[in-house]
Design a protein around this motif. Structure first.
Motif, mmCIF file in Angstrom:
data_model
loop_
_atom_site.group_PDB
_atom_site.id
_atom_site.type_symbol
_atom_site.label_atom_id
_atom_site.label_comp_id
_atom_site.label_asym_id
_atom_site.label_seq_id
_atom_site.Cartn_x
_atom_site.Cartn_y
_atom_site.Cartn_z
ATOM 1 N N THR A 299 -23.023 -9.701 4.316
ATOM 2 C CA THR A 299 -21.850 -9.159 3.632
ATOM 3 C C THR A 299 -22.100 -9.059 2.136
ATOM 4 N N LYS A 300 -21.378 -8.161 1.509
ATOM 5 C CA LYS A 300 -21.390 -8.072 0.057
ATOM 6 C C LYS A 300 -20.656 -9.283 -0.504
ATOM 7 N N PRO A 301 -21.066 -9.774 -1.660
ATOM 8 C CA PRO A 301 -20.381 -10.917 -2.264
ATOM 9 C C PRO A 301 -18.920 -10.573 -2.575
ATOM 10 N N VAL A 302 -18.053 -11.540 -2.415
ATOM 11 C CA VAL A 302 -16.629 -11.374 -2.706
ATOM 12 C C VAL A 302 -16.301 -12.215 -3.934
ATOM 13 N N GLY A 303 -15.822 -11.573 -4.981
ATOM 14 C CA GLY A 303 -15.414 -12.286 -6.182
ATOM 15 C C GLY A 303 -16.552 -12.815 -7.029
ATOM 16 N N VAL A 304 -17.776 -12.347 -6.774
ATOM 17 C CA VAL A 304 -18.944 -12.799 -7.529
ATOM 18 C C VAL A 304 -19.747 -11.568 -7.927
ATOM 19 N N GLU A 305 -20.109 -11.509 -9.196
ATOM 20 C CA GLU A 305 -20.917 -10.382 -9.662
ATOM 21 C C GLU A 305 -22.377 -10.783 -9.756
ATOM 22 N N ASN A 306 -23.243 -9.794 -9.639
ATOM 23 C CA ASN A 306 -24.689 -9.999 -9.765
ATOM 24 C C ASN A 306 -25.227 -11.050 -8.794
ATOM 25 N N ALA A 307 -24.757 -10.984 -7.567
ATOM 26 C CA ALA A 307 -25.233 -11.913 -6.543
ATOM 27 C C ALA A 307 -25.857 -11.131 -5.394
ATOM 28 N N ALA A 308 -26.814 -11.756 -4.746
ATOM 29 C CA ALA A 308 -27.414 -11.155 -3.552
ATOM 30 C C ALA A 308 -26.389 -11.161 -2.418
ATOM 31 N N ASP A 309 -26.618 -10.302 -1.419
ATOM 32 C CA ASP A 309 -25.751 -10.265 -0.252
ATOM 33 C C ASP A 309 -25.785 -11.607 0.467
ATOM 34 N N PHE A 310 -24.692 -11.926 1.138
ATOM 35 C CA PHE A 310 -24.557 -13.194 1.842
ATOM 36 C C PHE A 310 -24.745 -13.013 3.338
ATOM 37 N N CYS A 311 -25.308 -14.010 3.979
ATOM 38 C CA CYS A 311 -25.322 -14.109 5.431
ATOM 39 C C CYS A 311 -24.233 -15.109 5.795
ATOM 40 N N ASN A 312 -23.287 -14.690 6.657
ATOM 41 C CA ASN A 312 -22.180 -15.556 7.059
ATOM 42 C C ASN A 312 -22.071 -15.617 8.570
ATOM 43 N N GLY A 313 -21.613 -16.744 9.058
ATOM 44 C CA GLY A 313 -21.346 -16.922 10.477
ATOM 45 C C GLY A 313 -20.331 -18.029 10.658
ATOM 46 N N VAL A 314 -19.828 -18.151 11.877
ATOM 47 C CA VAL A 314 -18.872 -19.203 12.200
ATOM 48 C C VAL A 314 -19.355 -19.927 13.454
ATOM 49 N N LEU A 315 -19.230 -21.253 13.428
ATOM 50 C CA LEU A 315 -19.623 -22.081 14.555
ATOM 51 C C LEU A 315 -18.426 -22.832 15.098
ATOM 52 N N TYR A 316 -18.468 -23.111 16.398
ATOM 53 C CA TYR A 316 -17.445 -23.900 17.079
ATOM 54 C C TYR A 316 -18.174 -25.034 17.768
ATOM 55 N N PHE A 317 -17.685 -26.256 17.574
ATOM 56 C CA PHE A 317 -18.300 -27.408 18.232
ATOM 57 C C PHE A 317 -17.291 -28.546 18.280
ATOM 58 N N TYR A 318 -17.667 -29.628 18.952
ATOM 59 C CA TYR A 318 -16.818 -30.807 19.061
ATOM 60 C C TYR A 318 -17.420 -31.916 18.211
ATOM 61 N N SER A 319 -16.551 -32.642 17.509
ATOM 62 C CA SER A 319 -17.018 -33.692 16.614
ATOM 63 C C SER A 319 -16.221 -34.976 16.826
ATOM 64 N N ASP A 320 -16.936 -36.082 16.739
ATOM 65 C CA ASP A 320 -16.285 -37.384 16.778
ATOM 66 C C ASP A 320 -15.958 -37.884 15.375
ATOM 67 N N LEU A 321 -16.310 -37.106 14.358
ATOM 68 C CA LEU A 321 -16.025 -37.468 12.970
ATOM 69 C C LEU A 321 -14.607 -37.052 12.592
#
Length: 165
Positions: free
Chosen positions: A41-63
Motif C-alpha cells: 500500500t501507499k503510505p498514509v499520512g507520511v511523506e517521502n516513505a517507501a510503500d508498505f506491506c500490510n497484513g492481518v493475522l488471527y490467532f489465539y493467545s493466553d496472554l
C-alpha cells in the motif's frame, strides 16, 4: 483462558525479509495462526516513505491484552525497529487491532481505524468463519498496489491469499 486476537502487521523496509521474521515468531509463539493476503500500500499520512506491506493475522493467545502488547513491542525491537525510527521507516510494525471472545463475529469497519487493514481483516475473518454478515464490505481498495508473496514458516510462499500458517 485463551482469547482471539486480530493483529495488523506492516513493514516498509525490506518486507520480503522482515515479514517472514514476524510470521515465524508469531507461529512459534502462538502455533495456529491465520494470515490474510499481504498487500503493498501507499503510505498514509507520511511523506517521502517507501510503500508498505500490510497484513492481518488471527490467532489465539493466553496472554492478556497488556502482555500481548508488550510481547509485540519486544518483537518489533528484536526484528530491528528502534525507538528512533520515524513513521516513514518501519522495519516491523505490529498493531493490536482487537482481542476478545473467539465466538464473536466481527465487522472490521467497526473495530479497525486504519483503512489499509480493512480488506486484509475481512479476508482473515472470513477464513476463520468470524466475519459478521454486515462485515462483508465491498471495498474498492484503491490504496492497494499489489499483493506480496513471502517465504512462510513452513518454507512455502504465503501472502497471495488468506491462509493458515
Amino acid at each position: 483462558m485463551k482469547q482471539a486476537v486480530l493483529l495488523g502487521i506492516g513493514c516498509n523496509v525490506q518486507p520480503a525479509i522482515q515479514i517472514p521474521k514476524i510470521l515465524n515468531a508469531l507461529v512459534t509463539r502462538f502455533e495456529a495462526v491465520w494470515l490474510s493476503s499481504l498487500v503493498m500500500t501507499k503510505p498514509v499520512g507520511v511523506e517521502n516513505a517507501a510503500d508498505f506491506c500490510n497484513g492481518v493475522l488471527y490467532f489465539y493467545s493466553d496472554l492478556s491484552e497488556e502482555a500481548l502488547n508488550v510481547w509485540c513491542k519486544q518483537l518489533e525491537l528484536k526484528i530491528g525497529r528502534t525507538p528512533q525510527d520515524c513513521k516513514s521507516k518501519q522495519i516491523a510494525d505490529l498493531d493490536l487491532l482487537w482481542c476478545g471472545d473467539s465466538q464473536q463475529v466481527l465487522n472490521p469497519s467497526e473495530i479497525i481505524k486504519e483503512s489499509y487493514y480493512l480488506q486484509p481483516a475481512q479476508e482473515v475473518l472470513a477464513l476463520v468463519g468470524q466475519l459478521a454478515p454486515e462485515g462483508d464490505i465491498k471495498t474498492t481498495a484503491n490504496y492497494i498496489i499489489e499483493v506480496l508473496q513471502v517465504l512462510g514458516p513452513n518454507g512455502g510462499n504465503v501472502g497471495n491469499k488468506a491462509t493458515v500458517l
